[in-house]
Write a protein that holds these residues in place. Structure first.
Motif, PDB file in Angstrom:
ATOM      1  N   PRO A  19       0.808  -1.223   0.000  1.00 37.85           N
ATOM      2  CA  PRO A  19       0.000   0.000   0.000  1.00 37.85           C
ATOM      3  C   PRO A  19       0.848   1.283   0.000  1.00 37.85           C
ATOM      4  N   ALA A  20       1.950   1.267   0.754  1.00 43.63           N
ATOM      5  CA  ALA A  20       2.758   2.477   0.790  1.00 43.63           C
ATOM      6  C   ALA A  20       3.273   2.795  -0.615  1.00 43.63           C
ATOM      7  N   GLY A  21       3.724   1.757  -1.297  1.00 40.31           N
ATOM      8  CA  GLY A  21       4.205   1.955  -2.666  1.00 40.31           C
ATOM      9  C   GLY A  21       3.115   2.474  -3.561  1.00 40.31           C
ATOM     10  N   MET A  22       1.923   1.953  -3.389  1.00 37.20           N
ATOM     11  CA  MET A  22       0.813   2.388  -4.242  1.00 37.20           C
ATOM     12  C   MET A  22       0.484   3.857  -3.985  1.00 37.20           C
ATOM     13  N   ILE A  23       0.400   4.205  -2.700  1.00 38.03           N
ATOM     14  CA  ILE A  23       0.058   5.593  -2.371  1.00 38.03           C
ATOM     15  C   ILE A  23       1.153   6.526  -2.865  1.00 38.03           C
ATOM     16  N   PHE A  24       2.398   6.102  -2.625  1.00 39.18           N
ATOM     17  CA  PHE A  24       3.500   6.937  -3.079  1.00 39.18           C
ATOM     18  C   PHE A  24       3.434   7.122  -4.595  1.00 39.18           C
ATOM     19  N   THR A  25       3.208   6.018  -5.310  1.00 38.39           N
ATOM     20  CA  THR A  25       3.152   6.104  -6.765  1.00 38.39           C
ATOM     21  C   THR A  25       2.056   7.062  -7.219  1.00 38.39           C
ATOM     22  N   ALA A  26       0.863   6.891  -6.668  1.00 36.94           N
ATOM     23  CA  ALA A  26      -0.256   7.741  -7.094  1.00 36.94           C
ATOM     24  C   ALA A  26       0.098   9.209  -6.894  1.00 36.94           C
ATOM     25  N   ILE A  27       0.658   9.505  -5.732  1.00 38.03           N
ATOM     26  CA  ILE A  27       0.943  10.905  -5.435  1.00 38.03           C
ATOM     27  C   ILE A  27       2.086  11.424  -6.294  1.00 38.03           C
ATOM     28  N   ALA A  28       3.115  10.588  -6.458  1.00 37.38           N
ATOM     29  CA  ALA A  28       4.238  11.024  -7.279  1.00 37.38           C
ATOM     30  C   ALA A  28       3.794  11.281  -8.715  1.00 37.38           C
ATOM     31  N   VAL A  29       2.973  10.378  -9.247  1.00 39.17           N
ATOM     32  CA  VAL A  29       2.494  10.560 -10.621  1.00 39.17           C
ATOM     33  C   VAL A  29       1.663  11.835 -10.718  1.00 39.17           C
ATOM     34  N   GLY A  30       0.775  12.038  -9.749  1.00 41.87           N
ATOM     35  CA  GLY A  30      -0.066  13.240  -9.774  1.00 41.87           C
ATOM     36  C   GLY A  30       0.769  14.503  -9.711  1.00 41.87           C
ATOM     37  N   VAL A  31       1.685  14.547  -8.748  1.00 44.41           N
ATOM     38  CA  VAL A  31       2.514  15.748  -8.600  1.00 44.41           C
ATOM     39  C   VAL A  31       3.388  15.945  -9.838  1.00 44.41           C
ATOM     40  N   GLY A  32       3.949  14.836 -10.323  1.00 44.98           N
ATOM     41  CA  GLY A  32       4.811  14.946 -11.502  1.00 44.98           C
ATOM     42  C   GLY A  32       4.066  15.521 -12.692  1.00 44.98           C
ATOM     43  N   ALA A  33       2.893  14.966 -12.965  1.00 50.24           N
ATOM     44  CA  ALA A  33       2.113  15.462 -14.109  1.00 50.24           C
ATOM     45  C   ALA A  33       1.707  16.911 -13.858  1.00 50.24           C
ATOM     46  N   GLY A  34       1.363  17.218 -12.613  1.00 54.06           N
ATOM     47  CA  GLY A  34       1.011  18.599 -12.288  1.00 54.06           C
ATOM     48  C   GLY A  34       2.179  19.536 -12.547  1.00 54.06           C
ATOM     49  N   LEU A  35       3.379  19.080 -12.211  1.00 55.88           N
ATOM     50  CA  LEU A  35       4.548  19.909 -12.459  1.00 55.88           C
ATOM     51  C   LEU A  35       4.749  20.142 -13.953  1.00 55.88           C
ATOM     52  N   VAL A  36       4.483  19.108 -14.746  1.00 58.64           N
ATOM     53  CA  VAL A  36       4.604  19.287 -16.198  1.00 58.64           C
ATOM     54  C   VAL A  36       3.610  20.361 -16.665  1.00 58.64           C
ATOM     55  N   ASN A  37       2.371  20.241 -16.184  1.00 58.82           N
ATOM     56  CA  ASN A  37       1.392  21.297 -16.485  1.00 58.82           C
ATOM     57  C   ASN A  37       1.963  22.664 -16.131  1.00 58.82           C
ATOM     58  N   GLY A  38       2.472  22.748 -14.897  1.00 62.18           N
ATOM     59  CA  GLY A  38       2.968  24.028 -14.400  1.00 62.18           C
ATOM     60  C   GLY A  38       4.117  24.550 -15.235  1.00 62.18           C
ATOM     61  N   LEU A  39       5.007  23.654 -15.612  1.00 67.08           N
ATOM     62  CA  LEU A  39       6.145  24.054 -16.443  1.00 67.08           C
ATOM     63  C   LEU A  39       5.672  24.636 -17.766  1.00 67.08           C
ATOM     64  N   LEU A  40       4.774  23.897 -18.408  1.00 66.12           N
ATOM     65  CA  LEU A  40       4.291  24.351 -19.718  1.00 66.12           C
ATOM     66  C   LEU A  40       3.639  25.719 -19.591  1.00 66.12           C
ATOM     67  N   ILE A  41       2.905  25.923 -18.514  1.00 67.82           N
ATOM     68  CA  ILE A  41       2.149  27.167 -18.375  1.00 67.82           C
ATOM     69  C   ILE A  41       3.052  28.308 -17.915  1.00 67.82           C
ATOM     70  N   ALA A  42       3.843  28.045 -16.876  1.00 66.78           N
ATOM     71  CA  ALA A  42       4.625  29.140 -16.305  1.00 66.78           C
ATOM     72  C   ALA A  42       5.835  29.468 -17.166  1.00 66.78           C
ATOM     73  N   TYR A  43       6.510  28.452 -17.661  1.00 73.28           N
ATOM     74  CA  TYR A  43       7.733  28.736 -18.397  1.00 73.28           C
ATOM     75  C   TYR A  43       7.564  28.582 -19.897  1.00 73.28           C
ATOM     76  N   GLY A  44       6.640  27.695 -20.317  1.00 74.71           N
ATOM     77  CA  GLY A  44       6.406  27.552 -21.749  1.00 74.71           C
ATOM     78  C   GLY A  44       5.398  28.566 -22.261  1.00 74.71           C
ATOM     79  N   ARG A  45       4.789  29.296 -21.326  1.00 75.73           N
ATOM     80  CA  ARG A  45       3.823  30.338 -21.660  1.00 75.73           C
ATOM     81  C   ARG A  45       2.625  29.823 -22.456  1.00 75.73           C
ATOM     82  N   LEU A  46       2.281  28.560 -22.271  1.00 73.66           N
ATOM     83  CA  LEU A  46       1.041  28.085 -22.893  1.00 73.66           C
ATOM     84  C   LEU A  46      -0.130  28.577 -22.062  1.00 73.66           C
ATOM     85  N   VAL A  47      -1.247  28.858 -22.712  1.00 75.94           N
ATOM     86  CA  VAL A  47      -2.416  29.188 -21.911  1.00 75.94           C
ATOM     87  C   VAL A  47      -2.836  27.937 -21.155  1.00 75.94           C
TER      88      VAL A  47
END
Ligand SMILES: Nc1ncnc2c1ncn2[C@@H]1O[C@H](COP(=O)(O)OP(=O)(O)OP(=O)(O)O)[C@@H](O)[C@H]1O
Ligand SMILES: Nc1ncnc2c1ncn2[C@@H]1O[C@H](COP(=O)(O)OP(=O)(O)OP(=O)(O)O)[C@@H](O)[C@H]1O
Ligand SMILES: [Mg+2]
Ligand SMILES: [Mg+2]
Lengths: 516, 330, 352, 352
Positions: free
Chosen positions: D109-137
């Protein structure tokens, strides 16, 4: 401050050869500036001369393309606003840059909140805010109130408090008095004196020469991005000199002569107008060819009256009759159809399409008039806009530019210019000269007078009492939502008006003055 | 196979060997014949059954040395599938096997392909126009509902329940197949004098099944039987049931997933039966498409050509026969 | 952040006159289209070498862009006017379903077309009423309409796919005029009318003004509410037209049709340069946006990518496409400036 | 000029009363909830008369609000900060699918929870990168992420529903603490933390500043880009948490899970008073928004409405709910004003 060159150790800021180019415009072209500790250094210049750009360079917002900035004896290049603030330079910007849905305290401490572990000390921030506002003479503004609910002048005071909240060595003020009424300006000056007494330097920008005379120590004049004069003594340099260095011409700060023809038939008849909590029982008339001015303190309800007459706010009581026909309350379109035009108070939020070209902003009310069968005529619109641009000395004159790129004063000209097109019969002007430079101001006065001469009625609000008195034929004085006096301008003088305007709050203010 | 294995199988992407038919040497049709290119298109798989369809088709084609399998991905809706098929026609396959997003919406395409001389095998979602296909092979959605209705009706009659509370958790309600299933269910129940007390529509996904299941349990404090249209969403329905600690009723599933069949065999949940709607029809469709391409008939039949319509019977899997069906679970 | 204006405040794009930026942006999209073409040619030289196939493929791409393109034209107006319309997909479904009921079909093609358009405009007016006079935020009002219209469409159709038996309607999708599919011509006509409406008429000017600064527009005497209502009616009209086009393509309609068209239309408009916060946008850009999306789908079909890979690649292409537009724009401007192709550096403020 | 003449307490007040608006809005939503309850009681007096059933039903409503509620907290931050996140549903699916692969499950379970959160945060960071630094709307960047993440989720899951065998994960949804389901507690904790973060920390206050006036925030020395990136990461984090919650509820996850959660989350936030243009919003309002939506679905089940009727009614309820908030607000204000209790609002159109 003495007016002869003092020891160089006194100099906190020195700029030499600063250049800043925007695509198409060299806004700064080799500017020299020297500011000493404890002085009020005034920047003068026409609209678009580069004053705001210069202070943005100082504040780390823009990076100069060339030139040297020396701060406390060392050459610096600020990487951003944060860096400048850290170095001890605080700025009050020309456009009010506050956040609506944050409180007064939060706005003041935005970016440097009293905090531990990321948690804001609300109490501490509120207390300090209270002290700052108290110093500014506005202890009554509650620190926890949303900035959105403050009027323009209140926001200006918050901006000032924000600049004070940094323990800065240099405070830059870009037209802080533009939205302030007369009494508030006095207040501002008291603060500035306190600051300079502590050795803090102030760079002060204003288009009001009398202010510069009163508060300034030295003056640097900008013209077309170049320094046309440095370190003139603020008090003793003749106005004629200052103006000619700014404009290359000599324009006197004078009001056009009143014609002695009697005003024409009654255009506007307002009776018993009221909105609860804002103003009550406002009666006023404007005749064709007449200029009616309203004087009053900030918050006395002048803007509300204008907006209600225009239909931008819905009247709760009373009638507005234009040309003998009653206007439906709360209906701007009907007012415009009836021939009323209004240049509102806040140009950015109420008047301008910042991304659109100048000419489209100018023709915002008249474009259907140039259209044939619903099809617009861009050529004609540009030609008409060009005509007004010439009349108001808009700079730059290219009417296809986005309004956003204009300097503050030039944006104001666009707002007023809008109503010079088309056949407006009654023109309502709320603070029409806010941020407009001396030269253009004279032009604008002349334009307003000419309009009146051609039979247009004008109803104007200004926080500058001399302007109201000098320009108007008749003056109304408002206090706390009521008209307390209505008289021909010739029967009033500045002292009378100020007395009327401030009656009731004078006693308290005097006590405070004594205390301070 | 314990509970642990059960779950893992569902996580596999590989098709089940039993769902395809290997080379059967005793059948002359199995011998390599004329080379046939089969074009195939099915909606984008976002759920187990469709995924199984595609996997089965691919695997079955792979079992024939004389078949070239050209799959075009059909995207998210009928328009996208039409677009994909346009490119397929241009490649002139010998036969097209097509599971349309919507039979009526792709009818026009069927006509067009047939006019162009490409026989079309319609898989599962019928074209209204008989000229639009050469062969139709499909499951029996109405029959599925009927089967579920009869199972529930009989069981309740046997228990002697007079006015039973029957819940129904349907799949995506905007699909016609869902309507057919519900219609069959209703008709079969009616023969026992029963009717559905509450009907919720989920989205063929486990999370939506959980949500609708929970709501259904909430609306019906006492239940006698539930029919859930789809075993995939049934995972969520069962989770909701177990979370609510309800067991006064029994449930019938739909489609026949491996996990459901195992649950039935294990008999430790309320799931007592499921009515099949097997994705193995995709394998059969490929086999028949090959025969059509080669101009052969089905060797057990007298006719020289493949018939025009085949409808799979919906079978009822219970604890008793679960072991035989287990290999068909997807 | 919303529109990048604030961030770019100091940047070189600030002063830029809008039309030039729009042009570069569109050139960027043309570049993306060429890149997609090139990728296709590399993957399938056999097909792309055949000029007939290529011509026909272009028509296929355009045909597939037709219905969504018409919707995007309406959407562009709504967004420029400061709103958003989430209900377009649902309105297409509702219009289509209503136009293909047995009863409507009995009135023949004119009756069907009239019904589709009337339903679209009517629902659009309801949106407009809720937003302009009910003061609902557009997102919520049109979301409510989305849900309700899908429900109504399901009720009307009895959740059945309704087949169109009308030969005229069904033939529209097959018709070609001078080799160009009729649906494509309809798209071009709608887009052309939209362009004229936006750029050459007072209606367009009002739309831009309202989206740019509603308060300023109101104080300039523009009837903001009435105009807002018209914008949603216009979007509804486009949905009605698109419904007929889709019905013709599918020779049927159903309550689940045109799923998520709202997202596609909004995305196409934004990629085409329309500001989501209103006040700026171009029809040509939106058109290119739609065509790019259509071309991507087409290329996927030709490359025969599995759906999941398609989706991953599509996400990447969208990002790259937008980045290309940006890079092109600023670097080309810089290039132009360096070579004196663009506005000259002036030592003094411009005196045109 | 005279010196130091000040306005004092006796003079005109400088402000308008607006702060109560949020309160009224939430009261409006409570009113809507009560109305829904009343309707239920009329339809099914048998059930609503039973206090146990009613309590349990409330828990069911809250449980169903739990996962989407967590997402809405993140969404509220993003919207207040001037952005939008269309990818939340897809990120839940991706996180959930990744956390339930056979490989991940083998880590417990710890691995599963960690994975879910890491994937979520990671994808969120990609969103953030594209928007904040890539200047995408934000709309485009997160739409691209939506498409790509669903594709990736499908690829990872092989388009199969992945069953969770982890007893700990599966039991989360059944657990109750003092009679309150654990998932509801998680929601309350997340919302509580969100409230503190928004209202008591510099992070929250700066979020409002960035969304309200990005230029002002920049001039105040706030790192607008970095902050924007964090906002999307925060939203991703919430998606990861929600993914675990959904996996536990459904004892499985799949690529098609959490369909259209983005629309629900945005709608809940807006109904709760968050300004879609940024700069204003409350966590409590968003929470009420989610609960209202959940209660509507629950009532539909209890009333046994057919899907199509549900949809039509849901559209109408959304409209009415928003109208109720407005009517309540303005009429109560008017009442207060008539009785001298408060100050009137300005004549400018109200922005919801
Ligand atoms: N970001 C920008 N992009 C392009 N041009 C700009 C920009 N900012 C300022 N300018 C131009 O630079 C010149 C100087 O503007 P600035 O705002 O410094 O004038 P100012 O002296 O402050 O005038 P005012 O008294 O009207 O405020 C003007 O011509 C203006 O149009
Ligand atoms: N009597 C009052 N009590 C409380 N608030 C008031 C009162 N009168 C005015 N206000 C508020 O004070 C603010 C300023 O009012 P208003 O804009 O009318 O001032 P003004 O005279 O036009 O000053 P300015 O020239 O700065 O615009 C408004 O927000 C108004 O709502
Ligand atoms: Mg300036
Ligand atoms: Mg005012």
């Amino acid at each position: 401050m003495s007016e002869q060159v003092a020891e160089t150790s006194d100099v906190v800021l020195r700029l030499s050869g600063v250049v800043k180019t925007f695509p198409g415009v060299r806004a700064l072209d080799g500017v020299e500036l020297e500011v000493r500790a404890g002085e009020v250094h005034c920047l003068l210049g026409q609209n678009g001369a580069g004053k705001s750009t210069l202070i943005k360079v100082l504040a780390g917002v823009h990076r100069p393309d060339a030139g040297r900035v020396e701060w406390l004896g060392e050459e610096v290049s600020f990487s951003g606003p944060q860096a400048a603030m850290k170095a001890g330079i605080a700025t009050i910007y020309q456009e009010l840059d506050l956040v609506d849905y944050l409180t007064v305290a939060e706005n003041i401490y935005l970016g440097h909140e009293p905090r531990s572990f990321g948690f804001v000390h609300k109490g501490q921030a509120a207390r300090q805010t209270g002290e700052l506002l108290g110093r500014l003479g506005h202890g009554e503004i509650p620190p926890q109130r949303l900035v959105k609910s403050l009027p323009a002048a209140g926001k200006q005071i918050v901006s000032m408090a924000r600049a004070l909240s940094h323990s800065a060595k240099l405070i830059i003020m870009d037209e802080p008095s533009a939205v302030l009424a007369h009494d508030e300006v006095g207040n501002l000056f008291r603060i500035i004196r306190e600051l300079t007494a502590q050795g803090i330097a102030v760079v002060y920008i204003s288009h009001r020469l009398e202010e510069i005379r009163e508060i300034g120590d030295r003056v640097t004049v900008l013209k077309d991005g170049r320094t046309s004069a440095v370190n003139l003594p603020a008090r003793s340099t003749p106005t004629r000199d200052l103006v000619s260095r700014m404009t290359g011409r000599s324009i006197e700060y004078v009001f056009p002569e009143r014609p002695n023809t009697a005003p024409g038939e009654r255009l506007l008849e307002v009776r018993g107008l009221g909105r609860s909590g804002e103003f009550t029982h406002v009666d006023l008339d404007v005749h064709a060819g007449e200029i009616v001015g309203i004087a009053g303190l900030v918050g006395s309800g002048r803007s509300e009256v204008l907006e209600t007459i225009f239909g931008a706010r819905q009247a709760e009581a009373g009638t507005v009759v234009m040309n003998g026909k009653a206007l439906p309350p709360g209906n701007v379109a009907a007012a415009v159809r009836a021939g009323i035009g209004m240049a509102p108070e806040e140009r950015k939020s109420q008047a301008l399409l910042l991304g659109e070209p100048i000419y489209r902003n100018m023709t915002l009310t008249t474009f259907p008039g140039y259209a044939t069968a619903g099809f617009t005529d861009a050529g004609k619109e540009q030609a008409e806009a060009m005509r007004v641009a010439d009349q108001l000395e808009l700079r730059p004159r290219d009417v296809r530019r986005a309004v956003r790129t204009l300097s503050g004063g030039n944006q104001q000209k666009v707002v007023v210019g809008r109503w010079l097109l088309g056949d407006t019969r009654l023109l309502i002007l709320d603070e029409p000269t806010r941020g407009v430079d001396v030269g253009a101001r004279a032009e604008l006065y002349q334009v307003i007078r000419d309009l009146a001469a051609s039979g247009v009625g004008v109803l104007l609000v200004s926080s500058e009492v001399p302007e109201v008195l000098g320009l108007s034929d008749r003056v109304l004085v408002m206090r706390e939502g009521r008209v307390v006096r209505s008289a021909p301008a010739t029967e009033l003088n500045e002292e009378d008006v100020l007395d009327l305007v401030m009656a009731g709050s004078l006693t308290a203010a005097t006590t405070e003055e004594v205390a301070a | 196979a314990g509970a642990l294995l059960t779950a893992c199988t569902s996580n596999e992407a590989e098709p089940n060997a039993a769902q395809t038919k290997g080379a059967d040497t005793s059948n002359p049709n199995a011998a390599a014949g004329k080379a046939v290119t089969i074009g195939f298109s099915a909606p984008a798989a976002d759920h187990g059954w469709i995924a199984a369809i595609t996997n089965n088709a691919k695997a079955q084609a792979g079992a024939y040395s004389d078949v070239t399998f050209k799959q075009v991905e059909a995207g998210k809706d009928a328009a996208a599938q039409r677009a994909a098929l346009e490119t397929l026609i241009a490649e002139k396959p010998d036969v097209i096997v097509l599971l349309p997003h919507d039979g009526k919406e792709l009818n026009a395409f069927g006509l067009k392909a047939m006019e162009a001389g490409i026989p079309v095998v319609n898989l599962d979602r019928a074209f209204p126009d008989a000229l639009a296909y050469r062969l139709q092979i499909k499951g029996d959605n109405y029959g599925m509902g009927v089967a579920a209705g009869h199972y529930i009706g009989k069981a309740l009659k046997a228990k002697g329940v007079a006015a039973p509370v029957i819940g129904e958790i349907a799949g995506m309600d905007e699909l016609e197949l869902t309507q057919e299933r519900s219609a069959g269910f209703k008709a079969a129940l009616a023969t026992y004098g029963f009717s559905v007390t509450n009907r919720r529509a989920a989205r063929f996904t486990a999370d939506s099944g959980q949500k609708e299941g929970q709501n259904l349990l909430q609306a019906l404090p006492k239940i006698d039987a539930i029919w859930n249209h789809d075993d995939d969403q049934g995972i969520g329905v069962l989770a909701a049931i177990s979370a609510a600690n309800r067991s006064e009723f029994f449930m019938v599933g739909g489609a026949g997933s491996k996990k459901a069949i195992e649950d039935i065999a294990a008999d430790n949940t309320v799931l007592k039966a499921t009515v099949t709607y097997s994705p193995s029809m995709a394998s059969s469709a490929i086999s028949l498409a090959r025969l059509i391409g080669q101009g052969k008939g089905m060797s057990d039949l007298v006719e020289l050509q493949v018939p025009k319509e085949i409808i799979l019977a919906s079978e009822t899997i219970t604890k008793e026969n679960a072991s035989t069906y287990l290999k068909l679970g997807f | 952040m919303k529109d990048g204006v604030a961030l770019n405040a100091a940047g070189p794009r600030w002063w830029k006159n809008e039309s030039a930026e729009g042009l570069w942006r569109n050139l960027g999209l043309v570049g993306v289209l060429l890149a997609l073409f090139a990728i296709g040619a590399v993957i399938r030289p056999d097909l792309y070498g055949n000029i007939d196939w290529v011509t026909n493929n272009m028509m296929v791409i355009l045909t597939q862009a037709a219905a969504i393109g018409v919707v995007t034209v309406g959407m562009t107006f709504v967004i420029i006017g400061g709103g958003i319309d989430l209900s377009v997909g649902a309105l297409i479904a509702l219009s289509g379903v209503w136009a293909t009921t047995v009863a409507t079909q009995s009135f023949g093609p004119a009756g069907m077309i009239f019904t589709a358009i009337a339903v679209g405009v009517g629902a659009g007016l309801v949106n407009g009423l809720l937003i302009a006079y009910g003061r609902l935020v557009p997102f919520i009002a049109t979301l409510a309409m989305l849900v309700a219209a899908r429900g109504l469409a399901a009720a009307i159709s009895g959740k059945q796919t309704q087949v169109s038996n009308d030969q005229f309607i069904n033939s529209l999708a097959k018709e070609r005029v001078l080799g160009v599919p009729l649906l494509v011509i309809i798209l071009l006509v709608v887009a052309g009318l939209g362009w004229v409406l936006l750029n050459r008429t007072t209606f367009g000017r009002r739309t831009i003004a309202i989206g740019g600064n509603a308060e300023a527009a109101r104080l300039a005497g523009i009837n903001v509410r009435g105009h807002t209502m018209l914008l949603y009616a216009l979007s509804g009209l486009c949905c009605g037209i698109a419904a007929i086009m889709l019905t013709s393509l599918a020779t049927s309609s159903q309550a689940a049709a045109a799923e998520l068209y709202e997202l596609d239309a909004i995305a196409a408009a934004i990629i085409g340069g329309t500001l989501l916060s209103g006040g700026r946008g171009t029809i040509v850009g939106s058109l290119f946006g739609v065509i790019v999306f259509s071309a991507i789908t087409n290329l996927f079909a030709i490359a025969n990518l599995p759906t999941e890979v398609q989706n991953m690649v599509k996400g990447a292409i969208i990002v790259v496409a937008v980045l290309i537009q940006q890079v092109r724009f600023s670097s080309v401007t810089q290039f132009a400036r360096r070579h004196g192709l663009s506005r000259p550096k002036a030592g003094t403020p411009q005196q045109t």
